[in-house]
Write a protein that holds these residues in place. Structure first.
Motif, PDB file in Angstrom:
ATOM      1  N   ARG A 139      34.470  51.329  75.034  1.00  0.00           N
ATOM      2  CA  ARG A 139      34.128  52.644  74.472  1.00  0.00           C
ATOM      3  C   ARG A 139      33.066  53.358  75.304  1.00  0.00           C
ATOM      4  NH1 ARG A 139      33.649  50.861  68.054  1.00  0.00           N
ATOM      5  NH2 ARG A 139      35.690  49.805  67.926  1.00  0.00           N
ATOM      6  N   GLU A 140      32.318  52.597  76.070  1.00  0.00           N
ATOM      7  CA  GLU A 140      31.270  53.196  76.913  1.00  0.00           C
ATOM      8  C   GLU A 140      31.858  54.183  77.919  1.00  0.00           C
ATOM      9  OE1 GLU A 140      29.107  53.792  80.500  1.00  0.00           O
ATOM     10  OE2 GLU A 140      30.798  52.379  80.385  1.00  0.00           O
ATOM     11  N   LEU A 141      33.121  54.014  78.261  1.00  0.00           N
ATOM     12  CA  LEU A 141      33.755  54.905  79.235  1.00  0.00           C
ATOM     13  C   LEU A 141      33.824  56.346  78.738  1.00  0.00           C
ATOM     14  CD1 LEU A 141      36.752  52.770  80.594  1.00  0.00           C
ATOM     15  CD2 LEU A 141      34.540  53.173  81.653  1.00  0.00           C
ATOM     16  N   LEU A 142      33.738  56.545  77.433  1.00  0.00           N
ATOM     17  CA  LEU A 142      33.791  57.899  76.884  1.00  0.00           C
ATOM     18  C   LEU A 142      32.595  58.736  77.337  1.00  0.00           C
ATOM     19  CD1 LEU A 142      34.976  57.060  73.255  1.00  0.00           C
ATOM     20  CD2 LEU A 142      36.309  58.188  75.049  1.00  0.00           C
ATOM     21  N   ARG A 143      31.524  58.073  77.803  1.00  0.00           N
ATOM     22  CA  ARG A 143      30.349  58.808  78.287  1.00  0.00           C
ATOM     23  C   ARG A 143      30.512  59.234  79.748  1.00  0.00           C
ATOM     24  NH1 ARG A 143      27.638  54.115  76.234  1.00  0.00           N
ATOM     25  NH2 ARG A 143      27.016  54.368  74.053  1.00  0.00           N
ATOM     26  N   ARG A 144      31.563  58.754  80.402  1.00  0.00           N
ATOM     27  CA  ARG A 144      31.719  59.002  81.832  1.00  0.00           C
ATOM     28  C   ARG A 144      32.561  60.244  82.128  1.00  0.00           C
ATOM     29  NH1 ARG A 144      32.882  53.033  84.520  1.00  0.00           N
ATOM     30  NH2 ARG A 144      31.314  51.860  83.331  1.00  0.00           N
ATOM     31  N   TYR A 145      32.390  60.725  83.356  1.00  0.00           N
ATOM     32  CA  TYR A 145      33.235  61.803  83.870  1.00  0.00           C
ATOM     33  C   TYR A 145      34.472  61.177  84.540  1.00  0.00           C
ATOM     34  CZ  TYR A 145      29.305  64.966  83.114  1.00  0.00           C
ATOM     35  OH  TYR A 145      28.298  65.701  82.542  1.00  0.00           O
ATOM     36  N   PRO A 146      35.545  61.946  84.679  1.00  0.00           N
ATOM     37  CA  PRO A 146      36.771  61.379  85.260  1.00  0.00           C
ATOM     38  C   PRO A 146      36.579  60.684  86.602  1.00  0.00           C
ATOM     39  CG  PRO A 146      37.266  63.487  84.251  1.00  0.00           C
ATOM     40  CD  PRO A 146      35.767  63.318  84.176  1.00  0.00           C
ATOM     41  N   HIS A 147      35.709  61.244  87.464  1.00  0.00           N
ATOM     42  CA  HIS A 147      35.544  60.630  88.782  1.00  0.00           C
ATOM     43  C   HIS A 147      34.788  59.307  88.721  1.00  0.00           C
ATOM     44  CE1 HIS A 147      31.644  62.726  88.380  1.00  0.00           C
ATOM     45  NE2 HIS A 147      31.180  61.780  89.178  1.00  0.00           N
ATOM     46  N   GLU A 148      34.239  58.985  87.551  1.00  0.00           N
ATOM     47  CA  GLU A 148      33.480  57.743  87.404  1.00  0.00           C
ATOM     48  C   GLU A 148      34.332  56.588  86.870  1.00  0.00           C
ATOM     49  OE1 GLU A 148      28.969  59.338  86.556  1.00  0.00           O
ATOM     50  OE2 GLU A 148      30.369  59.362  84.865  1.00  0.00           O
ATOM     51  N   VAL A 149      35.631  56.826  86.697  1.00  0.00           N
ATOM     52  CA  VAL A 149      36.516  55.752  86.237  1.00  0.00           C
ATOM     53  C   VAL A 149      37.626  55.543  87.262  1.00  0.00           C
ATOM     54  CG1 VAL A 149      36.031  56.225  83.813  1.00  0.00           C
ATOM     55  CG2 VAL A 149      38.020  57.288  84.898  1.00  0.00           C
ATOM     56  N   SER A 150      38.206  54.358  87.256  1.00  0.00           N
ATOM     57  CA  SER A 150      39.269  54.033  88.205  1.00  0.00           C
ATOM     58  C   SER A 150      40.583  54.700  87.800  1.00  0.00           C
ATOM     59  CB  SER A 150      39.461  52.523  88.264  1.00  0.00           C
ATOM     60  OG  SER A 150      40.021  52.059  87.040  1.00  0.00           O
ATOM     61  N   GLY A 151      41.559  54.627  88.689  1.00  0.00           N
ATOM     62  CA  GLY A 151      42.865  55.182  88.387  1.00  0.00           C
ATOM     63  C   GLY A 151      43.517  54.517  87.190  1.00  0.00           C
ATOM     64  N   GLY A 152      43.390  53.200  87.111  1.00  0.00           N
ATOM     65  CA  GLY A 152      43.960  52.483  85.976  1.00  0.00           C
ATOM     66  C   GLY A 152      43.265  52.829  84.671  1.00  0.00           C
ATOM     67  N   GLN A 153      41.943  52.982  84.721  1.00  0.00           N
ATOM     68  CA  GLN A 153      41.208  53.370  83.514  1.00  0.00           C
ATOM     69  C   GLN A 153      41.580  54.784  83.085  1.00  0.00           C
ATOM     70  OE1 GLN A 153      37.283  52.649  85.099  1.00  0.00           O
ATOM     71  NE2 GLN A 153      37.035  50.745  83.936  1.00  0.00           N
ATOM     72  N   ALA A 154      41.738  55.689  84.047  1.00  0.00           N
ATOM     73  CA  ALA A 154      42.124  57.063  83.722  1.00  0.00           C
ATOM     74  C   ALA A 154      43.522  57.094  83.100  1.00  0.00           C
ATOM     75  CB  ALA A 154      42.086  57.933  84.972  1.00  0.00           C
ATOM     76  N   GLN A 155      44.428  56.266  83.611  1.00  0.00           N
ATOM     77  CA  GLN A 155      45.780  56.237  83.068  1.00  0.00           C
ATOM     78  C   GLN A 155      45.780  55.680  81.645  1.00  0.00           C
ATOM     79  OE1 GLN A 155      48.464  57.851  83.154  1.00  0.00           O
ATOM     80  NE2 GLN A 155      49.222  57.176  85.142  1.00  0.00           N
ATOM     81  N   ARG A 156      44.997  54.629  81.420  1.00  0.00           N
ATOM     82  CA  ARG A 156      44.913  54.077  80.064  1.00  0.00           C
ATOM     83  C   ARG A 156      44.199  55.046  79.116  1.00  0.00           C
ATOM     84  NH1 ARG A 156      42.504  48.261  80.296  1.00  0.00           N
ATOM     85  NH2 ARG A 156      41.779  48.825  82.377  1.00  0.00           N
ATOM     86  N   PHE A 157      43.251  55.842  79.652  1.00  0.00           N
ATOM     87  CA  PHE A 157      42.623  56.855  78.816  1.00  0.00           C
ATOM     88  C   PHE A 157      43.651  57.906  78.380  1.00  0.00           C
ATOM     89  CE2 PHE A 157      40.728  61.086  78.431  1.00  0.00           C
ATOM     90  CZ  PHE A 157      39.860  60.874  77.368  1.00  0.00           C
TER      91      PHE A 157
END
Length: 249
Positions: free
Chosen positions: A135-153
Motif C-alpha cells: 500500500r505504500e506505493l500509493l504515495r509514489r509517483y509513476p516514475h518511482e515504480v517499476s513497469g511490473g508495479q505500474a501494470q499491477r496498479f
C-alpha cells in the motif's frame, strides 16, 4: 446473443472503406480468458478498442454487447458508466497512461470518487492487496515504480472500480520474464476468485498458452482460426497459426 459478459457478432471495423478487423463471433464469459493473437497489424488491438467504442473515426457494424450494454448504440453517458466501472482497459504501457505529476493514490482516489465509490480508503487498500502490491506505493509517483508495479496498479484500479471485464492489450510485452509471470499470476487468480472475464491481446503464444481458455488467431484483419487454446496451440489447422508457433524461440 447469450449471457456472456462480452458478446460480438459480425463485428467489422473499417477506415475509409478499408476493413481492418472482421470478427464473426467473439464471446467471453465470467471467469474465462479469451486471447486474440497475431502479428502487428493483424487487427487485434482495433478489435479490442472497438468493444468499448474507443476506435476514433472508424465505421463499425455488427453487434457488440459488453456487460449487457449495446456498445454501438449506447448513449455517451451509458458508455462512460460502462468504461472503468464495469469494463476496464489495461494498456501495454501503463506509465504512458499515468500522469507523471500525480501520485498513484491520488489518481486512484479521484477515479473512485468519479464513479461514486463510497468507502474509498478501504476499497483502495483491498485492491492493492488483491494484486500483491504494498500500500505504500500509493504515495509514489509513476516514475518511482517499476513497469511490473505500474501494470499491477492498473489492474488494481480496474478491480477497485468493480470491473467485471478486463480488456488487456499486450499487458506484459514490456516486462521481463519474471515480472510477466507475476502479472499473469495476478490475472489468473482474479479470474478464479472474482469471476472476471478477461480478453487478452497478445503476440506471445507462450504466454497465451499459460492463461487462455480459448484463442482467436487474426491475420490481415480476419479471424483465420479459433477454438480451445489447448487444441489450437497443439494442433493448429491454419498455416498461419503454424507459422506463429514455429516462430517461437
Amino acid at each position: 446473443m447469450t449471457g456472456h459478459l462480452i458478446e460480438a457478432r459480425d463485428l467489422r471495423v473499417s477506415y475509409g472503406g478499408r476493413v481492418v478487423a472482421d470478427v464473426p463471433r467473439l464471446d467471453v464469459g465470467a471467469g474465462e480468458c479469451v486471447a486474440i493473437v497475431g502479428e502487428s497489424g493483424s487487427g487485434k488491438s482495433t478489435t479490442l478498442l472497438s468493444l468499448l467504442g474507443l476506435t476514433q473515426n472508424a465505421e463499425i457494424s455488427g453487434q457488440v454487447r459488453v456487460c449487457g450494454v449495446d456498445v454501438l448504440t449506447a448513449a455517451p453517458r451509458a458508455l462512460r458508466e460502462l468504461r472503468g466501472a464495469r469494463a476496464a482497459l489495461v494498456m501495454q504501457s501503463p506509465h504512458a497512461a499515468l500522469s507523471p505529476a500525480t501520485r498513484l493514490g491520488v489518481l486512484m482516489r479521484r477515479a473512485l470518487k468519479l464513479h461514486g465509490v463510497k468507502d474509498v480508503a478501504d476499497t483502495m487498500a483491498r485492491a492493492m492487496d488483491a494484486v500483491l502490491l504494498d500500500r505504500e506505493l500509493l504515495r509514489r509517483y509513476p516514475h518511482e515504480v517499476s513497469g511490473g508495479q505500474a501494470q499491477r496498479f492498473a489492474i488494481a484500479l480496474a478491480i477497485a472500480l468493480g470491473a467485471e471485464v478486463i480488456l488487456a492489450d499486450e499487458p506484459t510485452s514490456a516486462l521481463d520474464v519474471t515480472v510477466q509471470a507475476e502479472v499473469v499470476g495476478v490475472l489468473r487468480r482474479l479470474r478464479a476468485e472474482r469471476g472476471l472475464a478477461l480478453l487478452l491481446v497478445s503476440h506471445d503464444l507462450a504466454l497465451v498458452s499459460t492463461i487462455a481458455d480459448r484463442v482467436l488467431v487474426m491475420k490481415d484483419g480476419a479471424v483465420v482460426e479459433s477454438g480451445p487454446a489447448a487444441e489450437v496451440l497443439a494442433e493448429p489447422s491454419h498455416p498461419y497459426t503454424r507459422e506463429l508457433l514455429e516462430a517461437l524461440p
